[in-house]
Motif scaffolding. Structure first.
Motif, PDB file in Angstrom:
ATOM      1  N   TYR A  36      43.683  41.910  44.987  1.00 39.04           N
ATOM      2  CA  TYR A  36      43.348  41.263  43.733  1.00 39.04           C
ATOM      3  C   TYR A  36      44.493  40.339  43.336  1.00 39.04           C
ATOM      4  CZ  TYR A  36      39.413  44.376  42.677  1.00 39.04           C
ATOM      5  OH  TYR A  36      38.221  45.050  42.686  1.00 39.04           O
ATOM      6  N   GLN A  38      46.087  38.341  39.807  1.00 41.38           N
ATOM      7  CA  GLN A  38      46.063  38.134  38.359  1.00 41.38           C
ATOM      8  C   GLN A  38      46.903  36.906  38.061  1.00 41.38           C
ATOM      9  OE1 GLN A  38      47.839  41.249  36.117  1.00 41.38           O
ATOM     10  NE2 GLN A  38      47.091  40.531  34.164  1.00 41.38           N
ATOM     11  N   ARG A  42      44.976  34.994  32.781  1.00 43.80           N
ATOM     12  CA  ARG A  42      43.627  35.231  33.283  1.00 43.80           C
ATOM     13  C   ARG A  42      43.490  36.676  33.711  1.00 43.80           C
ATOM     14  NH1 ARG A  42      42.619  30.440  37.507  1.00 43.80           N
ATOM     15  NH2 ARG A  42      40.524  31.318  37.473  1.00 43.80           N
ATOM     16  N   GLY A  43      42.285  37.058  34.003  1.00 39.48           N
ATOM     17  CA  GLY A  43      42.035  38.436  34.411  1.00 39.48           C
ATOM     18  C   GLY A  43      42.285  38.652  35.886  1.00 39.48           C
ATOM     19  N   LEU A  44      41.855  39.784  36.349  1.00 41.20           N
ATOM     20  CA  LEU A  44      42.014  40.142  37.759  1.00 41.20           C
ATOM     21  C   LEU A  44      40.839  39.618  38.572  1.00 41.20           C
ATOM     22  CD1 LEU A  44      43.297  43.701  37.212  1.00 41.20           C
ATOM     23  CD2 LEU A  44      44.430  42.057  38.662  1.00 41.20           C
TER      24      LEU A  44
END
Lengths: 117, 114
Positions: A36, A38, A42-44
């Motif tokens: 992932y 990040q 911003r999000g993951l």
């Protein structure tokens, strides 16, 4: 018990340089593995996942690639880094289907903060 | 497309006050739902999860979340916030299955005032 190791913790690289982030899992076999990212503010975002050796699925087109040379080793790479590759990268694993009642749970590494300058 | 939405980017609460972080999901069917917490420069720690059954889920560190199917929501709550709760909180959803991909919301950054 199972553990996940991710390194390095921080990395500063110039634009155009290669990248290799490594993640290993101990104490389990045939885990599902994930990368992932990040980005700041911003999000993951799921980048790659793998359900077995040599099996890699990419979620978004990008400048990165992933490989799984061994059952419990997951590597994130780039031939030439871009400024937009900066971010916090997290490796994660989960039990494969049927091995655990909690195979939906992901276990995360401590992350790599990548700064591309 | 599957998605998870956290409408609040940044929340500030006073220590001792109650907290509610919002999360909405969009899936074809009810997914598995999770709340994770990320302290600065660290990985993610699972606070709680919902798979089925009781819609009020208890987690670690005094957190709880309530699943509301009619609202497609899974809001995180804590009755009394501590300064150590300052962190970024992520809601996530998964369909499970062979690949078990987690879809994350964009996160809510929680600041705690003394």
């Amino acid at each position: 018990s199972q553990t996940i190791h991710q390194w390095p913790a921080t990395l500063v690289q110039p634009v155009g340089s290669p990248l290799s982030l490594e993640c290993t899992v101990e104490g389990t076999s045939n885990p599902n593995l994930y990368w992932y990212r990040q980005a700041a503010g911003r999000g993951l975002q799921l980048l790659f996942y793998s359900v077995g050796i040599g099996q890699i699925s990419s979620e978004v087109p990008q400048n990165l690639s992933a490989s799984r040379p061994q059952d419990r080793q997951f590597i994130l790479s780039s031939k030439k880094l871009l400024l937009s590759d900066s971010g916090f990268y997290l490796c994660a694993w989960s039990f494969p289907p049927g091995q655990s009642a909690t195979n939906e749970k992901l276990f995360f590494g401590s992350g790599t903060q990548l700064s591309v300058l | 497309a599957q998605s998870v939405t956290q409408p609040d980017i940044h929340i500030t609460v006073s220590e001792g006050a109650s907290l509610e972080l919002r999360c909405n999901y969009s899936y074809g069917a009810t997914p598995y739902l999770f709340w994770y917490v990320q302290s600065p420069g660290q990985g993610l720690q699972l606070l709680l999860k919902y798979f089925s059954g009781d819609t009020l889920v208890q987690g670690i560190k005094g957190f709880e979340a309530e699943f509301k199917r009619s609202q497609s929501s899974f809001n995180l709550r804590k009755p009394s916030v501590h300064w150590s709760d300052a962190a970024e909180y992520f809601c996530a959803a998964s369909r499970g299955g062979a690949t078990n991909k987690l879809i994350f919301g964009t996160g809510t950054l929680l600041a705690v005032q003394p």
